[in-house]
Design a protein around this motif. Structure first.
Motif, PDB file in Angstrom:
ATOM      1  N   VAL A 187       0.831  -1.206   0.000  1.00  0.00           N
ATOM      2  CA  VAL A 187       0.000   0.000   0.000  1.00  0.00           C
ATOM      3  C   VAL A 187       0.866   1.256   0.000  1.00  0.00           C
ATOM      4  CG1 VAL A 187      -1.762   1.297   1.277  1.00  0.00           C
ATOM      5  CG2 VAL A 187      -1.953  -1.179   1.069  1.00  0.00           C
ATOM      6  N   ALA A 188       2.031   1.188   0.651  1.00  0.00           N
ATOM      7  CA  ALA A 188       2.963   2.319   0.616  1.00  0.00           C
ATOM      8  C   ALA A 188       3.367   2.629  -0.830  1.00  0.00           C
ATOM      9  CB  ALA A 188       4.202   2.010   1.455  1.00  0.00           C
ATOM     10  N   TRP A 189       3.628   1.599  -1.599  1.00  0.00           N
ATOM     11  CA  TRP A 189       3.985   1.806  -3.002  1.00  0.00           C
ATOM     12  C   TRP A 189       2.820   2.392  -3.797  1.00  0.00           C
ATOM     13  CZ3 TRP A 189       8.305   2.349  -5.513  1.00  0.00           C
ATOM     14  CH2 TRP A 189       9.483   1.794  -4.990  1.00  0.00           C
ATOM     15  N   LEU A 190       1.604   1.961  -3.494  1.00  0.00           N
ATOM     16  CA  LEU A 190       0.434   2.518  -4.179  1.00  0.00           C
ATOM     17  C   LEU A 190       0.311   4.014  -3.908  1.00  0.00           C
ATOM     18  CD1 LEU A 190      -2.292  -0.234  -3.615  1.00  0.00           C
ATOM     19  CD2 LEU A 190      -1.050   0.290  -5.730  1.00  0.00           C
ATOM     20  N   VAL A 196       3.218  10.345  -7.585  1.00  0.00           N
ATOM     21  CA  VAL A 196       3.892  10.634  -8.857  1.00  0.00           C
ATOM     22  C   VAL A 196       2.868  11.066  -9.904  1.00  0.00           C
ATOM     23  CG1 VAL A 196       5.225   9.634 -10.759  1.00  0.00           C
ATOM     24  CG2 VAL A 196       5.827   9.088  -8.381  1.00  0.00           C
ATOM     25  N   LEU A 197       1.763  10.327 -10.005  1.00  0.00           N
ATOM     26  CA  LEU A 197       0.711  10.673 -10.970  1.00  0.00           C
ATOM     27  C   LEU A 197       0.076  12.017 -10.616  1.00  0.00           C
ATOM     28  CD1 LEU A 197      -1.028   7.209 -11.427  1.00  0.00           C
ATOM     29  CD2 LEU A 197       0.469   8.382 -13.054  1.00  0.00           C
ATOM     30  N   ARG A 204       0.584  19.049 -15.595  1.00  0.00           N
ATOM     31  CA  ARG A 204      -0.113  19.000 -16.886  1.00  0.00           C
ATOM     32  C   ARG A 204      -1.220  20.039 -16.956  1.00  0.00           C
ATOM     33  NH1 ARG A 204      -4.768  16.412 -18.800  1.00  0.00           N
ATOM     34  NH2 ARG A 204      -4.645  15.570 -20.928  1.00  0.00           N
ATOM     35  N   GLU A 205      -2.029  20.129 -15.905  1.00  0.00           N
ATOM     36  CA  GLU A 205      -3.106  21.105 -15.867  1.00  0.00           C
ATOM     37  C   GLU A 205      -2.570  22.535 -15.936  1.00  0.00           C
ATOM     38  OE1 GLU A 205      -6.960  20.773 -15.268  1.00  0.00           O
ATOM     39  OE2 GLU A 205      -5.957  19.449 -16.706  1.00  0.00           O
ATOM     40  N   GLU A 206      -1.498  22.773 -15.191  1.00  0.00           N
ATOM     41  CA  GLU A 206      -0.899  24.112 -15.191  1.00  0.00           C
ATOM     42  C   GLU A 206      -0.343  24.456 -16.558  1.00  0.00           C
ATOM     43  OE1 GLU A 206       0.102  27.770 -13.965  1.00  0.00           O
ATOM     44  OE2 GLU A 206      -0.919  26.312 -12.682  1.00  0.00           O
TER      45      GLU A 206
END
Length: 235
Positions: A187-190, A196-197, A204-206
């Motif tokens: 879960v830590a990796w999730l 990151v995403l 991306r929005e900016e």
């Protein structure tokens, strides 16, 4: 974006912004120290076995102490997040609005098209789009899972202590210490993958909209071309 028609709206409260950055630093600290605890890559300057080297400087003892302190900070920040959500309507923006039609339209138009570059815009302005409203509650649940499993394992060092009494049943529920450790690790990796995403989509929005997505977590304001369809969620 047409600057003349842009609408600047105060979105993020000071409490939420402080929580965001404290949470960010805490999760990074927990992740790095957690990786070391899971697989120690050095034993310290004295060569003492890491498990017992509590007083030997930069050893497992120090790393575990930092990890546990960060765990307490994460717990405190999580409780703080719940409190500000109770007292501030704008701090409840992560709640999914599954009862509203625009939520389900947004899932299709934003998640499947806009975020995958299949359309140029979202179709509507959102303070919190359907994708965010779906993912963020899951992230909160993941953080809660990390807190519960972390303190359950922490409590094993004192079977008669407070944390063992409060969360000890988690060890039994997940099938023992090792499965609990592995679930904690996965879960830590999730959470890190989400982080990151999250950074990618914010940048991306900016870059695409120049809507203050980056600066909003410092000053609280975002810029919209027109009034967001979910504006009532912060009024």
């Amino acid at each position: 974006m047409d600057v003349r028609e842009a609408k600047k709206i105060y979105i993020f409260s000071p409490g939420l912004r402080i929580w965001h950055w404290v949470n960010f630093l805490t999760i990074i600290t927990l992740f790095v120290t957690g990786l070391y605890i899971g697989r120690a890559f050095f034993l310290g300057p004295t060569g003492v076995e890491a498990t017992y080297a509590y007083e030997e400087g930069l050893t497992m003892g120090l790393i575990r102490k930092v990890h546990f302190i960060a765990g307490y900070v994460l717990l405190a920040s999580f409780i703080f997040r719940l409190i500000i959500a109770i007292f501030s309507k704008r701090d409840r923006l992560v709640l999914p609005t599954v009862w509203r039609k625009d939520y389900w339209i947004g899932i299709k138009e934003i998640t499947l098209k806009y975020l995958l570059f299949m359309r140029d815009d979202e179709g509507h302005e959102y303070i919190r789009n359907a994708c965010a409203r779906t993912v963020y509650p899951l992230v909160y649940l993941a953080i809660l899972f990390m807190i519960v499993t972390g303190f359950a394992m922490y409590g094993m060092s004192n079977p008669n202590g407070f944390w063992a009494g409060l969360f000890g049943w988690i060890i039994w529920l997940l099938g023992g210490e090792f499965p609990t450790h592995m679930w904690h690790h996965w879960v830590a990796w999730l959470i890190i993958i989400f982080a990151v995403l999250h950074v990618y989509f914010v940048v991306r929005e900016e870059a695409i909209k120049k809507n203050g997505e980056l600066s909003s977590m410092f000053n609280g304001y975002k810029v919209f071309e027109k009034e967001p369809v979910d504006i009532e969620d912060i009024k």
